[in-house]
Design a protein around this motif. Structure first.
Motif, PDB file in Angstrom:
ATOM      1  N   ILE A 145       0.682  -1.355   0.276  1.00 36.95           N
ATOM      2  CA  ILE A 145       0.253  -0.107  -0.279  1.00 36.95           C
ATOM      3  C   ILE A 145       0.465   1.302   0.035  1.00 36.95           C
ATOM      4  O   ILE A 145       1.814   1.224   0.542  1.00 36.95           O
ATOM      5  CB  ILE A 145      -1.101   0.093   1.182  1.00 36.95           C
ATOM      6  CG1 ILE A 145      -1.554  -1.220   1.524  1.00 36.95           C
ATOM      7  CG2 ILE A 145      -1.693   1.714   1.491  1.00 36.95           C
ATOM      8  CD1 ILE A 145      -2.664  -1.458   0.012  1.00 36.95           C
ATOM      9  N   VAL A 146       0.874   2.142  -0.867  1.00 38.20           N
ATOM     10  CA  VAL A 146       1.166   3.754  -1.204  1.00 38.20           C
ATOM     11  C   VAL A 146      -0.019   4.359  -0.980  1.00 38.20           C
ATOM     12  O   VAL A 146      -0.598   4.457  -1.179  1.00 38.20           O
ATOM     13  CB  VAL A 146       1.690   3.640  -2.225  1.00 38.20           C
ATOM     14  CG1 VAL A 146       2.798   5.170  -2.640  1.00 38.20           C
ATOM     15  CG2 VAL A 146       3.111   2.921  -2.917  1.00 38.20           C
ATOM     16  N   THR A 147       0.526   5.062   0.327  1.00 37.98           N
ATOM     17  CA  THR A 147      -0.468   6.309   0.528  1.00 37.98           C
ATOM     18  C   THR A 147       0.203   7.774   0.073  1.00 37.98           C
ATOM     19  O   THR A 147       0.978   8.174   1.055  1.00 37.98           O
ATOM     20  CB  THR A 147      -0.973   6.419   2.022  1.00 37.98           C
ATOM     21  OG1 THR A 147      -0.981   4.831   2.842  1.00 37.98           O
ATOM     22  CG2 THR A 147      -1.710   7.158   2.472  1.00 37.98           C
ATOM     23  N   LEU A 148      -0.684   8.805   0.144  1.00 36.93           N
ATOM     24  CA  LEU A 148      -0.108   9.981  -0.723  1.00 36.93           C
ATOM     25  C   LEU A 148      -1.130  10.864   0.238  1.00 36.93           C
ATOM     26  O   LEU A 148      -2.233  10.840  -0.111  1.00 36.93           O
ATOM     27  CB  LEU A 148      -0.433   9.898  -1.756  1.00 36.93           C
ATOM     28  CG  LEU A 148       1.090   9.300  -2.976  1.00 36.93           C
ATOM     29  CD1 LEU A 148       0.622   8.370  -3.512  1.00 36.93           C
ATOM     30  CD2 LEU A 148       1.674  10.097  -4.133  1.00 36.93           C
ATOM     31  N   SER A 149      -0.269  11.551   0.759  1.00 34.42           N
ATOM     32  CA  SER A 149      -1.446  12.404   2.112  1.00 34.42           C
ATOM     33  C   SER A 149      -0.417  14.287   1.937  1.00 34.42           C
ATOM     34  O   SER A 149       0.393  14.131   1.914  1.00 34.42           O
ATOM     35  CB  SER A 149      -1.580  11.782   3.497  1.00 34.42           C
ATOM     36  OG  SER A 149       0.070  12.275   4.237  1.00 34.42           O
ATOM     37  N   GLY A 150      -1.325  14.841   1.795  1.00 33.48           N
ATOM     38  CA  GLY A 150      -1.453  15.986   2.408  1.00 33.48           C
ATOM     39  C   GLY A 150      -0.666  16.999   1.067  1.00 33.48           C
ATOM     40  O   GLY A 150      -0.028  16.856   0.187  1.00 33.48           O
ATOM     41  N   ASP A 151      -2.145  17.008   0.395  1.00 32.30           N
ATOM     42  CA  ASP A 151      -2.396  17.620  -1.416  1.00 32.30           C
ATOM     43  C   ASP A 151      -1.590  16.833  -2.643  1.00 32.30           C
ATOM     44  O   ASP A 151      -0.589  17.306  -3.325  1.00 32.30           O
ATOM     45  CB  ASP A 151      -1.173  19.652  -1.380  1.00 32.30           C
ATOM     46  CG  ASP A 151      -1.477  19.915  -2.252  1.00 32.30           C
ATOM     47  OD1 ASP A 151      -1.990  19.897  -2.989  1.00 32.30           O
ATOM     48  OD2 ASP A 151      -0.759  21.104  -2.942  1.00 32.30           O
ATOM     49  N   ALA A 152      -2.435  15.732  -2.342  1.00 34.89           N
ATOM     50  CA  ALA A 152      -1.576  14.935  -3.459  1.00 34.89           C
ATOM     51  C   ALA A 152      -1.601  14.744  -4.859  1.00 34.89           C
ATOM     52  O   ALA A 152      -3.418  15.162  -5.044  1.00 34.89           O
ATOM     53  CB  ALA A 152      -2.106  13.553  -2.865  1.00 34.89           C
ATOM     54  N   ASP A 153      -1.421  14.166  -5.159  1.00 39.38           N
ATOM     55  CA  ASP A 153      -1.721  14.417  -6.712  1.00 39.38           C
ATOM     56  C   ASP A 153      -0.086  13.135  -7.514  1.00 39.38           C
ATOM     57  O   ASP A 153       0.343  13.342  -7.859  1.00 39.38           O
ATOM     58  CB  ASP A 153      -0.975  15.614  -7.785  1.00 39.38           C
ATOM     59  CG  ASP A 153      -0.986  15.870  -8.622  1.00 39.38           C
ATOM     60  OD1 ASP A 153      -2.577  16.059  -9.342  1.00 39.38           O
ATOM     61  OD2 ASP A 153      -0.510  16.948  -9.838  1.00 39.38           O
ATOM     62  N   VAL A 154      -1.717  12.425  -8.655  1.00 36.56           N
ATOM     63  CA  VAL A 154      -0.807  11.654  -9.170  1.00 36.56           C
ATOM     64  C   VAL A 154      -0.932  11.998 -11.510  1.00 36.56           C
ATOM     65  O   VAL A 154      -2.413  12.331 -10.542  1.00 36.56           O
ATOM     66  CB  VAL A 154      -1.399  10.606  -8.746  1.00 36.56           C
ATOM     67  CG1 VAL A 154      -0.332   8.750 -10.108  1.00 36.56           C
ATOM     68  CG2 VAL A 154      -0.614   9.603  -7.441  1.00 36.56           C
ATOM     69  N   LYS A 155       0.288  11.739 -11.614  1.00 42.92           N
ATOM     70  CA  LYS A 155      -0.041  12.538 -13.263  1.00 42.92           C
ATOM     71  C   LYS A 155       0.491  10.762 -13.702  1.00 42.92           C
ATOM     72  O   LYS A 155       1.500  10.753 -13.494  1.00 42.92           O
ATOM     73  CB  LYS A 155       0.492  13.447 -13.564  1.00 42.92           C
ATOM     74  CG  LYS A 155       0.216  14.528 -13.342  1.00 42.92           C
ATOM     75  CD  LYS A 155       1.303  16.046 -13.062  1.00 42.92           C
ATOM     76  CE  LYS A 155       0.735  17.235 -12.753  1.00 42.92           C
ATOM     77  NZ  LYS A 155       1.274  18.484 -13.028  1.00 42.92           N
ATOM     78  N   HIS A 156      -0.680  10.263 -14.083  1.00 43.20           N
ATOM     79  CA  HIS A 156      -0.368   8.944 -15.159  1.00 43.20           C
ATOM     80  C   HIS A 156      -0.489   9.341 -17.012  1.00 43.20           C
ATOM     81  O   HIS A 156      -1.298  10.670 -16.999  1.00 43.20           O
ATOM     82  CB  HIS A 156      -1.491   7.762 -14.538  1.00 43.20           C
ATOM     83  CG  HIS A 156      -0.945   7.373 -15.478  1.00 43.20           C
ATOM     84  ND1 HIS A 156      -1.450   6.579 -16.676  1.00 43.20           N
ATOM     85  CD2 HIS A 156      -0.520   5.955 -14.888  1.00 43.20           C
ATOM     86  CE1 HIS A 156      -1.180   5.025 -17.227  1.00 43.20           C
ATOM     87  NE2 HIS A 156      -0.147   4.890 -16.012  1.00 43.20           N
ATOM     88  N   PRO A 157       0.171   9.326 -18.056  1.00 44.03           N
ATOM     89  CA  PRO A 157      -0.257   9.716 -18.747  1.00 44.03           C
ATOM     90  C   PRO A 157      -1.311   9.328 -19.670  1.00 44.03           C
ATOM     91  O   PRO A 157      -1.766   9.613 -20.967  1.00 44.03           O
ATOM     92  CB  PRO A 157       1.147   8.474 -19.649  1.00 44.03           C
ATOM     93  CG  PRO A 157       1.874   8.341 -19.360  1.00 44.03           C
ATOM     94  CD  PRO A 157       1.199   8.134 -18.132  1.00 44.03           C
ATOM     95  N   GLN A 158      -2.101   8.979 -19.294  1.00 43.11           N
ATOM     96  CA  GLN A 158      -3.623   8.717 -18.723  1.00 43.11           C
ATOM     97  C   GLN A 158      -4.899   8.928 -18.158  1.00 43.11           C
ATOM     98  O   GLN A 158      -5.995   8.699 -18.419  1.00 43.11           O
ATOM     99  CB  GLN A 158      -4.013   6.850 -19.213  1.00 43.11           C
ATOM    100  CG  GLN A 158      -3.562   6.573 -19.692  1.00 43.11           C
ATOM    101  CD  GLN A 158      -3.726   4.417 -20.086  1.00 43.11           C
ATOM    102  OE1 GLN A 158      -3.759   4.343 -18.995  1.00 43.11           O
ATOM    103  NE2 GLN A 158      -3.240   3.529 -21.395  1.00 43.11           N
ATOM    104  N   TYR A 159      -4.134   9.822 -16.830  1.00 42.25           N
ATOM    105  CA  TYR A 159      -5.303  10.128 -16.167  1.00 42.25           C
ATOM    106  C   TYR A 159      -4.298  11.422 -15.121  1.00 42.25           C
ATOM    107  O   TYR A 159      -3.176  10.741 -15.223  1.00 42.25           O
ATOM    108  CB  TYR A 159      -5.571   8.706 -15.825  1.00 42.25           C
ATOM    109  CG  TYR A 159      -5.372   8.386 -14.587  1.00 42.25           C
ATOM    110  CD1 TYR A 159      -4.960   8.482 -13.335  1.00 42.25           C
ATOM    111  CD2 TYR A 159      -4.729   6.960 -14.915  1.00 42.25           C
ATOM    112  CE1 TYR A 159      -3.601   7.455 -12.617  1.00 42.25           C
ATOM    113  CE2 TYR A 159      -3.797   6.196 -14.212  1.00 42.25           C
ATOM    114  CZ  TYR A 159      -3.600   6.279 -12.559  1.00 42.25           C
ATOM    115  OH  TYR A 159      -2.539   5.816 -12.361  1.00 42.25           O
TER     116      TYR A 159
END
Length: 182
Positions: A120-134
């Protein structure tokens, strides 16, 4: 910036390598990344050769092939001789890696926490993930590497929203796949 390669105890260095190998292997990273040397640098380190916590502080920079992680601080926790978790903190902490046949994925958050055993990867505090499709952003994002499942939520007070941006090609592809099933 002081290179930790000279001052970081070798067992902790190996632990970081194992942890990052698990992270990159689980997320379909480029095969060639795993063959590259792990480069770790920070302003300071403090920790133990055995079980416990090792902390890297100040301009933490970790690289292995296309994997790049930058943070203000990184904590590596070991239990029973194995890495149990790695936590990166920053304003923001940043992770990017080339994903097999998909392109460059980038993630930022104030805290990026990876629980090795659960995947499990948890991103917290103004989290943002950029993937080529989304792209997905919010206060809290959780990703299960085992089943490739995202979950997002607002902060603990219910403030904020989750934002998802999908590439039109993904939407069209999903519609075509549904039509083929019927």
């Amino acid at each position: 910036m002081l290179s930790i390669n000279r001052s970081l105890p070798s067992l902790v260095h190996i632990s970081l390598a194992i942890c990052l190998f698990c992270l990159s292997a689980s997320s379909m990273a480029l095969e060639s990344d795993r063959q590259e040397p792990l480069q770790v640098s920070a302003n300071s380190t403090d920790g133990t050769l055995g079980d416990g916590v090792t902390t890297l502080r100040g301009s933490v920079d970790i690289r292995q092939g296309t994997l790049r992680i930058t943070a203000d601080e990184a904590e590596v926790r070991k239990v029973d001789g194995r890495v149990s978790s790695v936590t990166f903190r920053g304003q923001p902490a940043f992770l990017e890696q080339e994903i097999e046949e998909q392109g460059l994925v980038q993630a930022t958050a104030n805290i990026i926490d990876y629980q090795v055993a659960s995947g499990i990867v948890t991103l917290s505090g103004d989290a943002d993930v950029k993937h080529p499709q989304y792209q997905i952003s919010g206060e809290l994002l959780t990703y299960d590497l085992n089943i490739q499942h995202f979950q997002g939520s607002s902060d603990e007070n219910g403030n904020g929203r989750i934002h998802i941006l999908l590439d039109p090609a993904v939407i069209i592809s999903e519609i075509l796949n549904e039509d083929k099933k019927h």
